[in-house]
Design a protein around this motif. Sequence first.
Motif, PDB file in Angstrom:
ATOM      1  N   PHE A 151       0.928  -1.240   0.005  1.00 22.48           N
ATOM      2  CA  PHE A 151       0.075   0.234  -0.203  1.00 22.48           C
ATOM      3  C   PHE A 151       0.651   1.058  -0.052  1.00 22.48           C
ATOM      4  N   ILE A 152       0.544   2.152  -0.971  1.00 21.33           N
ATOM      5  CA  ILE A 152       1.426   3.386  -1.056  1.00 21.33           C
ATOM      6  C   ILE A 152       0.657   4.657  -0.736  1.00 21.33           C
ATOM      7  N   ASN A 153       1.066   5.346   0.423  1.00 24.91           N
ATOM      8  CA  ASN A 153       0.396   6.622   0.924  1.00 24.91           C
ATOM      9  C   ASN A 153       1.377   7.630   1.122  1.00 24.91           C
ATOM     10  N   PRO A 154       1.479   8.589   0.233  1.00 26.87           N
ATOM     11  CA  PRO A 154       2.216   9.856   0.274  1.00 26.87           C
ATOM     12  C   PRO A 154       1.971  10.815   1.458  1.00 26.87           C
ATOM     13  N   GLY A 155       0.612  10.825   1.756  1.00 26.42           N
ATOM     14  CA  GLY A 155      -0.047  11.755   2.623  1.00 26.42           C
ATOM     15  C   GLY A 155      -0.799  12.635   1.872  1.00 26.42           C
ATOM     16  N   VAL A 156      -1.957  13.229   2.606  1.00 23.69           N
ATOM     17  CA  VAL A 156      -2.982  13.976   1.879  1.00 23.69           C
ATOM     18  C   VAL A 156      -2.279  15.122   1.158  1.00 23.69           C
ATOM     19  N   GLU A 157      -1.401  15.992   1.660  1.00 21.39           N
ATOM     20  CA  GLU A 157      -1.090  17.161   1.013  1.00 21.39           C
ATOM     21  C   GLU A 157      -0.218  16.700  -0.367  1.00 21.39           C
ATOM     22  N   GLU A 158       0.753  15.816  -0.222  1.00 22.98           N
ATOM     23  CA  GLU A 158       1.405  15.369  -1.380  1.00 22.98           C
ATOM     24  C   GLU A 158       0.281  14.980  -2.435  1.00 22.98           C
ATOM     25  N   LEU A 159      -0.621  14.142  -2.259  1.00 20.72           N
ATOM     26  CA  LEU A 159      -1.451  13.705  -3.037  1.00 20.72           C
ATOM     27  C   LEU A 159      -2.238  14.852  -3.759  1.00 20.72           C
ATOM     28  N   GLU A 160      -2.914  15.805  -2.965  1.00 17.47           N
ATOM     29  CA  GLU A 160      -3.444  17.022  -3.486  1.00 17.47           C
ATOM     30  C   GLU A 160      -2.404  17.701  -4.541  1.00 17.47           C
ATOM     31  N   ARG A 161      -1.277  17.865  -4.087  1.00 12.99           N
ATOM     32  CA  ARG A 161      -0.251  18.513  -5.150  1.00 12.99           C
ATOM     33  C   ARG A 161      -0.261  17.774  -6.281  1.00 12.99           C
ATOM     34  N   ARG A 162      -0.150  16.304  -6.327  1.00 12.85           N
ATOM     35  CA  ARG A 162      -0.084  15.611  -7.471  1.00 12.85           C
ATOM     36  C   ARG A 162      -1.257  15.561  -8.307  1.00 12.85           C
ATOM     37  N   LEU A 163      -2.234  15.647  -7.635  1.00  4.65           N
ATOM     38  CA  LEU A 163      -3.644  15.500  -8.364  1.00  4.65           C
ATOM     39  C   LEU A 163      -4.087  16.697  -8.982  1.00  4.65           C
ATOM     40  N   LEU A 164      -3.673  17.933  -8.412  1.00 12.34           N
ATOM     41  CA  LEU A 164      -4.042  19.255  -9.187  1.00 12.34           C
ATOM     42  C   LEU A 164      -2.933  19.172 -10.341  1.00 12.34           C
ATOM     43  N   GLN A 165      -1.705  18.717  -9.905  1.00 12.80           N
ATOM     44  CA  GLN A 165      -0.746  18.943 -11.258  1.00 12.80           C
ATOM     45  C   GLN A 165      -1.055  17.853 -12.361  1.00 12.80           C
ATOM     46  N   ARG A 166      -1.720  16.773 -12.186  1.00 17.12           N
ATOM     47  CA  ARG A 166      -2.233  15.900 -13.187  1.00 17.12           C
ATOM     48  C   ARG A 166      -3.119  16.641 -14.070  1.00 17.12           C
ATOM     49  N   TRP A 167      -3.983  17.412 -13.413  1.00 23.21           N
ATOM     50  CA  TRP A 167      -5.178  18.228 -14.358  1.00 23.21           C
ATOM     51  C   TRP A 167      -4.404  19.453 -14.999  1.00 23.21           C
ATOM     52  N   TYR A 168      -3.618  20.039 -14.387  1.00 22.04           N
ATOM     53  CA  TYR A 168      -2.822  20.856 -15.110  1.00 22.04           C
ATOM     54  C   TYR A 168      -2.111  20.644 -16.314  1.00 22.04           C
ATOM     55  N   ASP A 169      -1.273  19.511 -16.282  1.00 21.38           N
ATOM     56  CA  ASP A 169      -0.602  18.661 -17.374  1.00 21.38           C
ATOM     57  C   ASP A 169      -1.646  18.258 -18.300  1.00 21.38           C
ATOM     58  N   HIS A 170      -3.037  18.258 -17.986  1.00 15.97           N
ATOM     59  CA  HIS A 170      -3.881  17.860 -19.150  1.00 15.97           C
ATOM     60  C   HIS A 170      -4.541  19.136 -19.800  1.00 15.97           C
ATOM     61  N   GLY A 171      -3.880  20.369 -19.376  1.00 14.66           N
ATOM     62  CA  GLY A 171      -4.390  21.647 -20.021  1.00 14.66           C
ATOM     63  C   GLY A 171      -5.533  22.375 -19.215  1.00 14.66           C
ATOM     64  N   TYR A 172      -5.815  21.890 -17.991  1.00 17.20           N
ATOM     65  CA  TYR A 172      -6.825  22.560 -17.386  1.00 17.20           C
ATOM     66  C   TYR A 172      -6.414  23.780 -16.684  1.00 17.20           C
ATOM     67  N   ASP A 173      -7.311  24.737 -16.611  1.00 19.56           N
ATOM     68  CA  ASP A 173      -6.864  25.979 -15.811  1.00 19.56           C
ATOM     69  C   ASP A 173      -7.038  25.688 -14.281  1.00 19.56           C
ATOM     70  N   GLU A 174      -6.536  26.438 -13.441  1.00 15.86           N
ATOM     71  CA  GLU A 174      -6.529  26.376 -11.852  1.00 15.86           C
ATOM     72  C   GLU A 174      -8.021  26.132 -11.439  1.00 15.86           C
ATOM     73  N   GLU A 175      -9.055  26.898 -11.875  1.00 15.12           N
ATOM     74  CA  GLU A 175     -10.410  26.723 -11.350  1.00 15.12           C
ATOM     75  C   GLU A 175     -10.868  25.314 -11.910  1.00 15.12           C
ATOM     76  N   ALA A 176     -10.753  24.719 -12.963  1.00 15.43           N
ATOM     77  CA  ALA A 176     -11.055  23.508 -13.633  1.00 15.43           C
ATOM     78  C   ALA A 176     -10.293  22.530 -12.892  1.00 15.43           C
ATOM     79  N   ALA A 177      -9.044  22.599 -12.788  1.00 17.50           N
ATOM     80  CA  ALA A 177      -8.205  21.535 -12.093  1.00 17.50           C
ATOM     81  C   ALA A 177      -8.632  21.303 -10.839  1.00 17.50           C
ATOM     82  N   LYS A 178      -8.748  22.378 -10.051  1.00 15.15           N
ATOM     83  CA  LYS A 178      -9.440  22.335  -8.685  1.00 15.15           C
ATOM     84  C   LYS A 178     -10.607  21.439  -8.615  1.00 15.15           C
ATOM     85  N   ARG A 179     -11.657  21.883  -9.581  1.00 10.61           N
ATOM     86  CA  ARG A 179     -12.825  21.312  -9.592  1.00 10.61           C
ATOM     87  C   ARG A 179     -12.952  19.677  -9.819  1.00 10.61           C
TER      88      ARG A 179
END
Length: 206
Positions: A151-179
């Motif tokens: 089981f891999i668990n990097p912690g909530v803060e790191e997960l939030e950073r990575r998941l937001l970055q994933r959507w940024y990398d897909h071309g979403y702006d900040e508001e859409a990425a957060k949504r």
Amino acid sequence: MNVEPIAKEILKRAADAARFVVAIAGPPGAGKSTLADALAETLVSGGEKAAVLPMDGFHMDNAVLEQKGLLARKGSPETFDVRAFLSTISAVRANDGEVLVPVFDRSREIAIASARIVAPETRIVLVEGNYLLLDEAPWNRLEGAFDFSIFINPGVEELERRLLQRWYDHGYDEEAAKRKAFGNDIPNAHRVVDHQRPADRVLADF
């Protein structure tokens, strides 16, 4: 991270088993597929027969999710064909012939049927996915299906950073990425972390 120690532990536990099934679980963005691929490469380079079986191949199609009203929740536990996944894991464990498994194509957001082979001679199968250790029905029917679990668990803060970055990398702006992240991915991550069955080995990061 050096995966050699984990590969050695798998080999030690597998001993002379004809088929050894490993679960690599964790929340979205934890690094499961990266670890699975690295382990497979290490095991194969050492002379083992190993293959990766991704849970993502069992995503329901978007048309089905739309019909069910679940399209916005794609990736949550309710949006997978769990029955087919359970049947596939049973077939892999039985090791009585070739098993064809689906693979998810992220570029097209579709699962491709029979896209990867788990051959009879494949000794170590690395199954990776968010919900392999989820202690909720029907996923809890996987209890006892794996010979070794990570089981891999990097912690909530790191997960939030990575998941937001994933959507940024897909071309979403900040508001859409957060949504996207806070509307689905991050709630799923909390669900995985808060409702997991015990793993044989827990990693803080990969």
